[in-house]
Design an enzyme around this catalytic site. Structure first.
Site, PDB file in Angstrom:
ATOM      1  N   GLY A 139       0.814  -1.201   0.000  1.00 18.67           N
ATOM      2  CA  GLY A 139       0.000   0.000   0.000  1.00 18.67           C
ATOM      3  C   GLY A 139       0.849   1.253   0.000  1.00 18.67           C
ATOM      4  CB  SER A 140       0.464   4.521  -1.665  1.00 15.37           C
ATOM      5  OG  SER A 140       0.704   4.006  -2.960  1.00 15.37           O
ATOM      6  N   GLY A 141       1.671   5.200   1.085  1.00 12.45           N
ATOM      7  CA  GLY A 141       1.625   5.835   2.391  1.00 12.45           C
ATOM      8  C   GLY A 141       2.801   5.486   3.276  1.00 12.45           C
ATOM      9  CG  HIS A 142       3.701   2.027   4.214  1.00 14.90           C
ATOM     10  ND1 HIS A 142       3.206   2.349   5.461  1.00 14.90           N
ATOM     11  CD2 HIS A 142       2.848   1.098   3.689  1.00 14.90           C
ATOM     12  CE1 HIS A 142       2.105   1.643   5.688  1.00 14.90           C
ATOM     13  NE2 HIS A 142       1.870   0.886   4.627  1.00 14.90           N
ATOM     14  CE  LYS A 193       4.809  -3.460   3.721  1.00 11.73           C
ATOM     15  NZ  LYS A 193       4.670  -3.483   2.233  1.00 11.73           N
ATOM     16  CG  ASP A 219       0.830  -6.417   1.180  1.00  7.75           C
ATOM     17  OD1 ASP A 219      -0.281  -5.905   1.369  1.00  7.75           O
ATOM     18  OD2 ASP A 219       1.863  -5.759   1.035  1.00  7.75           O
ATOM     19  CG  HIS A 247      -1.162  -0.559   7.773  1.00  8.83           C
ATOM     20  ND1 HIS A 247      -0.485  -1.738   7.996  1.00  8.83           N
ATOM     21  CD2 HIS A 247      -1.005  -0.264   6.465  1.00  8.83           C
ATOM     22  CE1 HIS A 247       0.059  -2.143   6.865  1.00  8.83           C
ATOM     23  NE2 HIS A 247      -0.230  -1.268   5.928  1.00  8.83           N
TER      24      HIS A 247
END
Length: 328
Positions: free
Chosen positions: A51-54, A102, A107, A216
């Site tokens: 996911g984006s945001g990391h 991960k 995922d 998250h």
């Protein structure tokens, strides 16, 4: 937030990345980032994503000495198998592809499906599951331990081995060794705000912190009144050492969650190094900065990886990515 609308935040970021890094091939529509010289003849390829945001995880780690490609999902949402298959096909030279995954349910399921689809297309695929977080055994997003800061160690060290021409089986074995030798623990000083929600995703009152938070915003072990940097280092490092029990030197990652400035991270690193010294743990290398983040969360994490001479050599090997570069 410095965005247009939540619906385009990932695509907008990828367009900006493409403009800033011509050494990468960025497929904005399919959300796949590939090193421009891929596929490299005879080289086992590394593909990761999430996911984006990391950021800079994962696209910021694409380039010589690290990842061959990365797939970007929506914010805090796994990419889909089609993205992963597209990335694998773009980088496979015939020497096979290692998926770095991960340990989050979406995922894991999507990469497993992608591996099956890729193999149907004649691409040999191996996988390594990163599950280094010692804070909790199960969480809102996982069965088993979460994958966090050790992802960087796996991608860098296994990526160096691949760059040197190691075959896929050897690259996979090194990746698994690094994961098994790594442990992490995170701390949140504030909640995280996703673009779609526009407000904190969990309630963390002022003057409190979350010990063992996930990337998250998943709950950790406990909440306490705000602690000093020294006290946090004692708690976090001891939690890692209790599980890792290193009998040799370590590489230390002192990671910011996105909103903690380097002034504070370097101060926290001083405390981390103090604890390690007091516990008799030798530190071979240290990396400090925002590498595995959680959007605008204030906080930090500590990751330790027990290393031998070979792993240190691969860590020191040249790397040239948007977020990590040395030795070239």
């Amino acid at each position: 937030m410095l965005i247009n609308v939540p619906e385009t935040v990932v695509a907008d970021a990828l367009r900006g990345m493409a403009a800033a890094h011509p050494e990468l091939t960025v497929d904005v529509e399919n959300r796949v980032v590939v090193r421009r010289d891929a596929p490299v003849a005879g080289k086992a390829a590394l593909v990761s994503g999430g996911g984006s945001g990391h950021e800079p995880l994962h696209a910021g780690f694409v380039g010589p000495g690290m990842l061959s490609a990365a797939c970007a999902g929506e914010v805090f949402t796994s990419p889909v198998p089609d993205q992963m298959v597209r990335a694998a096909a773009a980088v496979d030279s015939g020497a096979g592809v290692l998926f770095v995954v991960k340990n989050y349910t979406g995922d894991v399921l999507n990469f497993e499906m992608a591996a099956e689809l890729a193999e149907e297309e004649g691409i040999r695929v191996a996988q390594v599951l990163v599950n280094d977080d010692v804070a909790v055994t199960d969480s809102l997003f996982t069965a088993g331990r979460r994958g966090t800061g050790a992802t960087l160690f796996v991608e860098k060290i296994a990526g160096a081995a691949a760059e040197e021409g190691a075959p896929l089986d050897r690259v996979t074995a090194i990746a698994r060794q690094v994961n098994e030798s790594s442990r992490s623990f995170g701390v949140a000083l504030t909640s995280v705000t996703t673009p779609a929600k526009g407000s904190p995703t969990f309630d963390l009152p002022a003057g409190e912190l979350e010990l063992g938070v996930g990337i998250h915003g998943e709950p950790g072990r406990e909440r306490r009144p705000m602690m000093t940097s020294r006290e946090i280092a004692d708690f976090a490092v001891d939690a890692v050492l209790e599980d890792l029990r290193p009998h040799g030197p370590v590489i230390a990652l002192v990671n910011g969650m996105g909103a903690t400035p380097l002034l504070e991270l370097y101060g926290f690193n001083a405390e981390v190094q103090r604890v390690l010294s007091e516990r008799g743990v030798a530190v071979a290398r240290t990396l400090v900065g925002n590498y595995v983040t959680s959007l605008d969360m204030a906080g930090c994490s500590v990751t330790l990886c027990q290393v031998d001479e070979e792993l240190v050599r691969l860590w020191d090997a040249p790397v040239e990515t948007p977020a990590l570069r040395w030795g070239r």
